[in-house]
Each structure stands twice: as structure tokens, then as C-alpha cells.
Design an enzyme around this catalytic site. Structure first.
Site, mmCIF file in Angstrom:
data_model
loop_
_atom_site.group_PDB
_atom_site.id
_atom_site.type_symbol
_atom_site.label_atom_id
_atom_site.label_comp_id
_atom_site.label_asym_id
_atom_site.label_seq_id
_atom_site.Cartn_x
_atom_site.Cartn_y
_atom_site.Cartn_z
ATOM 1 N N HIS A 1 -51.810 -13.650 -9.334
ATOM 2 C CA HIS A 1 -50.996 -13.824 -8.120
ATOM 3 C C HIS A 1 -51.656 -14.765 -7.125
ATOM 4 O O HIS A 1 -52.855 -14.753 -6.914
ATOM 5 C CB HIS A 1 -50.596 -12.493 -7.501
ATOM 6 C CG HIS A 1 -51.717 -11.657 -6.970
ATOM 7 N ND1 HIS A 1 -52.220 -11.803 -5.697
ATOM 8 C CD2 HIS A 1 -52.421 -10.638 -7.533
ATOM 9 C CE1 HIS A 1 -53.173 -10.908 -5.502
ATOM 10 N NE2 HIS A 1 -53.323 -10.200 -6.593
ATOM 11 N N GLU B 1 -47.860 -10.374 -4.554
ATOM 12 C CA GLU B 1 -48.265 -9.143 -5.244
ATOM 13 C C GLU B 1 -48.775 -8.119 -4.237
ATOM 14 O O GLU B 1 -48.494 -6.932 -4.341
ATOM 15 C CB GLU B 1 -49.375 -9.441 -6.273
ATOM 16 C CG GLU B 1 -49.713 -8.271 -7.181
ATOM 17 C CD GLU B 1 -50.761 -7.322 -6.624
ATOM 18 O OE1 GLU B 1 -50.859 -6.196 -7.124
ATOM 19 O OE2 GLU B 1 -51.490 -7.689 -5.680
ATOM 20 N N GLU B 2 -49.522 -8.614 -3.236
ATOM 21 C CA GLU B 2 -50.260 -7.684 -2.368
ATOM 22 C C GLU B 2 -49.380 -6.784 -1.513
ATOM 23 O O GLU B 2 -49.664 -5.609 -1.387
ATOM 24 C CB GLU B 2 -51.236 -8.452 -1.464
ATOM 25 C CG GLU B 2 -52.365 -9.156 -2.217
ATOM 26 C CD GLU B 2 -53.337 -8.192 -2.874
ATOM 27 O OE1 GLU B 2 -53.130 -6.982 -2.798
ATOM 28 O OE2 GLU B 2 -54.316 -8.685 -3.471
ATOM 29 N N HIS C 1 -60.161 -7.196 -1.130
ATOM 30 C CA HIS C 1 -59.411 -7.051 0.132
ATOM 31 C C HIS C 1 -60.287 -7.111 1.377
ATOM 32 O O HIS C 1 -59.960 -6.510 2.398
ATOM 33 C CB HIS C 1 -58.618 -5.741 0.158
ATOM 34 C CG HIS C 1 -57.553 -5.649 -0.899
ATOM 35 N ND1 HIS C 1 -56.720 -4.566 -1.037
ATOM 36 C CD2 HIS C 1 -57.164 -6.521 -1.871
ATOM 37 C CE1 HIS C 1 -55.879 -4.763 -2.041
ATOM 38 N NE2 HIS C 1 -56.140 -5.943 -2.574
HETATM 39 ZN ZN ZN Z 1 -54.650 -8.595 -6.813
#
Ligand code: ZN
Length: 427
Positions: free
Chosen positions: A249, A295-296, A394
């Protein structure tokens, strides 16, 4: 094929450009747009026959300034909080409240039922289970609190939710990630604390002195924005109608550079096409590299890709995703029928010399999961070594420098090998 990638592969150089010239790229942000342009250019440079965009509407969340401090007795402490993705802010107000620490769902329920969470800032201090060797198992457990914690404490009247970061690294960087609301409950701010800040707050709470926290956050959700999946393909020579998807992604969280998550998966997927072209290999079946958007915090790109595949009546033979970091590959997850698993496992000995041995886990990837839902497509997921992933994931730690060139290339090699075998032999 392995020599080509290890000696002449371009994935590491591509990752440098993505991380350093584009940077982090949350859906709807100007950097995400820049990343789309980067993707088109990179796929063309890799030698894709055709490159195109798939329009997709994405959530557009923006992070504003944030501050949190607390007094404990006569002392004052300032924290370095980080809002969770999709969180609402404090509406220009400063929330001032006492803090209650909890660590499990049961505890939330018990204290909530006694009215002890009402009007409080609830601090969910659930720890990462260090005993699991596959760190994704511990991640899954903690991420539940991240995703649904605010809903649960809001039910009992909490004013805000603080979360111990879902992280294995005891440092000052908080880790963000997706959270959700329930429309019938108050949408309270949901904010992550670094492990150092979480430990500090927990220690001070244990002193049982009066503790008051001030919290202000400006994050908010804007109307949906237009963005794109980026797709590049090499047409198959014998069965072009049979499609193999390989992807990662393109979006990332808005801290760090989205290097491991998931710049790595994007550049590895591009490397698959590049390798075929550089070696003058024509795949028998069509191979598509897909850079999925969003995606996130919504997975809208993955949904859109599957929706279009279904509408266009495409025949998807298999799909593979790399979205677990750019570390040394250890295996390939298989989400498919038992007969298909048996076929793929016959190739295990070909990957063993590269340290890729684990073909047991049932793992695909978030973006490609919609192909399975819509069309029952068999899925494969790259399984890198997971020991260091949640140190960076993240957070501000997820930068280009955290990726090792050889490890990244070994992952690309694994994906290219799987795509080659699938295009030669089918499934
Ligand atoms: Zn990811």
C-alpha cells in the site's frame, strides 16, 4: 533471478526517493498525491507495459496540534501525545479531568459499571505480550484496544481515551494507527502515549496523589477526497487473461516516512516487474503490480480494486501482498484451499536457500483480502521476520534508515520467485 535482484535491484533506491522526496503520505494529503505520481513514474521505469490509475474516494483525516500535561501533587509533567488516526479533537476546548487507568476489557466493564469512568480520561495501559515469537499475535491483541477502546470507554461516559502505544520499543515516540467510533455514542478523542509517557503516567497514578490532566487536540475528519490506486502490468504471453496481482500500500501514517509500512511492499512489488524486464523474461500469465491507496484508515483502495476486477469479469489466479515490513523474509502465508496450499508448498525447497521456510500461516494481506471476499482468489502474504517491526510501525521511527538493503531485496526476491512460479505453472 536472485543475482539480478541482489546485484542490480532498484527497490532500495526507489524506497529512498519515496521516503525522502515524498515522505509520509496519509490518504487525502498532498504527499499522497505526490506518491501517486511517483508510483506511475517508478512503474514505467521498471518496464511495465501499461500503467494506469484507479480512482478511489478516501477518508481525509488531518492531524492538528496536540498537547497533554498533568499535575501530580505539586509536580507538573508534559507528555508527547499522538492522536490515533480518525480521532476527533477536543473542539477547540481543553479537557481537564482526572485519569483512570485500566488494562483489560474486563476492567473497563467493571469500573464502568460502577460509574468510575464517567467524566474521566481513561488510560488503557494494555501491554504488548512479549512472549509471542510472532509479534503479530501480540499486535492483534493490543490493536483491538486501539481500534475499539474509545467506543468502549465512551459507553461509560469517559471524556477521552489515552492508549499505551502498540509498540515494542521503550522510547519517547508514540505510535498512531486506526481507531473507530460508534455513531450512537459520543466521539471522544483517542490519543496514544509513548511507552515512556505511559509508564510515567502509570507510576504517578500509583502514588494515589490527586492527579489532573489537561488535554487539547485539533485533529478532525474532513469530507472524502479523491485519490488513486496505481497499477502497472506486464501482459502474459500464453494466458494473458489470467492475472496475478502483487502489491503493497502506497499510503502511510503521517509520522515517519512510511518506509517499512508500506513503502517496502510498494518497491518490492515494482521490483517484481523490473526483474522480469531486466532479465528479458516474458511471463506466461499477466503480472500486475498494484500500489493500493488507503490501507491504513479505510482500505478503500483494496475494495475498489476487487470491485473493478469483479465488474470487469477479470480472472484473478492469485494475489500476493507485502505489508509486514521490509525485514528478512521467513515465509509466505497462504490463504487458499488445502489443495492449493499443497501445490504452493511443493516450491518450498526453491525458497529455502534464501531463508524462506514458513509456509504454514494463513495470511494474505488487507488490500488483497477483498479479492478473496469477492472472487475467492487465493492469497499469499510475505512473512518477514517480525522482531523489529513494532519498534517502528506507525511511528516517527519508520524511516528509510530503518530498512536494510539486503533484507528488503530478499523480500523482493521471494515475491518475484512466487510470481514467476505462479505464472509458469498456474495454481
Ligand atoms: Zn501497512
Amino acid at each position: 533471478m536472485a543475482d539480478q535482484i541482489l546485484e542490480q535491484g532498484t527497490c532500495y533506491d526507489n524506497l529512498r526517493v519515496l521516503c525522502k522526496e515524498v515522505g509520509h503520505r496519509l490518504s487525502g494529503s498532498p504527499q499522497a498525491e505526490k506518491a501517486v505520481q511517483w508510483g506511475v513514474k517508478a512503474l514505467k521505469a521498471a518496464g511495465a507495459d501499461t500503467v494506469w490509475l484507479q480512482e478511489v474516494k478516501v477518508p481525509h483525516w488531518v492531524r492538528g496540534p496536540i498537547s497533554a500535561s498533568f499535575t501530580s501533587g505539586a509536580e507538573q509533567f508534559t507528555l508527547q501525545p499522538l492522536a490515533l488516526g480518525n480521532s476527533e479533537g477536543t473542539n477547540g476546548q481543553t479537557i481537564e479531568a482526572g485519569v483512570v487507568e485500566v488494562s483489560t476489557w474486563d476492567e473497563i466493564k467493571q469500573l464502568g459499571a460502577q460509574g468510575l469512568l464517567k467524566d474521566k480520561i481513561v488510560f488503557i495501559n494494555h501491554r504488548f505480550n512479549q512472549k509471542n515469537i510472532n509479534t503479530f499475535f501480540s499486535y492483534g491483541d493490543c490493536a483491538g484496544y486501539r481500534v475499539r477502546g474509545a467506543i468502549d470507554v465512551s459507553r461509560y461516559g469517559a471524556k477521552a481515551m489515552l492508549l499505551r502505544s502498540v509498540s515494542t520499543k521503550n522510547d519517547e515516540h508514540a505510535h498512531t494507527g486506526m481507531m473507530m467510533y460508534n455513531d450512537s455514542l459520543a466521539k471522544i478523542p483517542a490519543i496514544a502515549l509513548s511507552l515512556k509517557d505511559a509508564d510515567l503516567l502509570s507510576q504517578r497514578l500509583k502514588l494515589r496523589m490527586p492527579l489532573k490532566m489537561k488535554l487539547k487536540a485539533d485533529c478532525k475528519m474532513l469530507p472524502d477526497a479523491v485519490s488513486y490506486n496505481v497499477v502497472g502490468e506486464i501482459r502474459g504471453s500464453e494466458k494473458p487473461e489470467e492475472i496475478l496481482t502483487v502489491g503493497g500500500h502506497l499510503d502511510s501514517w503521517d509520522v515517519g516516512e512510511g518506509a517499512h509500512d508500506d513503502g517496502a511492499g510498494c518497491v518490492q512489488s515494482i521490483e517484481v516487474l523490473h526483474t522480469f524486464k531486466a532479465m528479458n523474461l516474458q511471463p506466461k500469465r499477466t503480472i500486475r503490480a498494484v500500489l493500493f491507496m488507503n490501507e491504513e484508515n479505510g482500505a478503500r483502495g483494496g475494495r475498489k480494486y476487487a470491485e473493478l476486477a469483479k465488474t470487469n469479469n477479470e480472472k484473478h489466479l492469485a494475489a500476493m501482498e507485502s505489508d509486514a515490513g521490509g525485514f528478512s523474509p521467513r515465509g509466505v502465508g497462504l490463504e487458499m484451499s488445502e489443495a492449493q496450499k499443497t501445490s504452493v508448498r511443493k516450491w518450498r525447497h526453491l525458497l529455502l536457500p534464501y531463508g524462506v521456510y514458513d509456509f504454514e500461516l494463513e495470511e494474505g494481506g488487507v488490500d488483497i483480502s477483498f479479492l478473496r471476499k469477492e472472487m475467492n482468489t487465493p492469497l499469499l502474504g510475505l512473512l518477514p521476520d517480525s522482531q523489529r517491526y513494532f519498534d517502528v510501525h506507525h511511528s516517527a521511527n519508520d524511516v528509510f534508515e530503518a530498512v536494510n538493503e539486503r533484507e528488503l531485496k530478499l523480500g523482493a526476491l521471494t515475491m518475484t520467485a512466487m510470481m514467476y512460479l505462479l505464472s509458469e505453472h498456474g495454481l
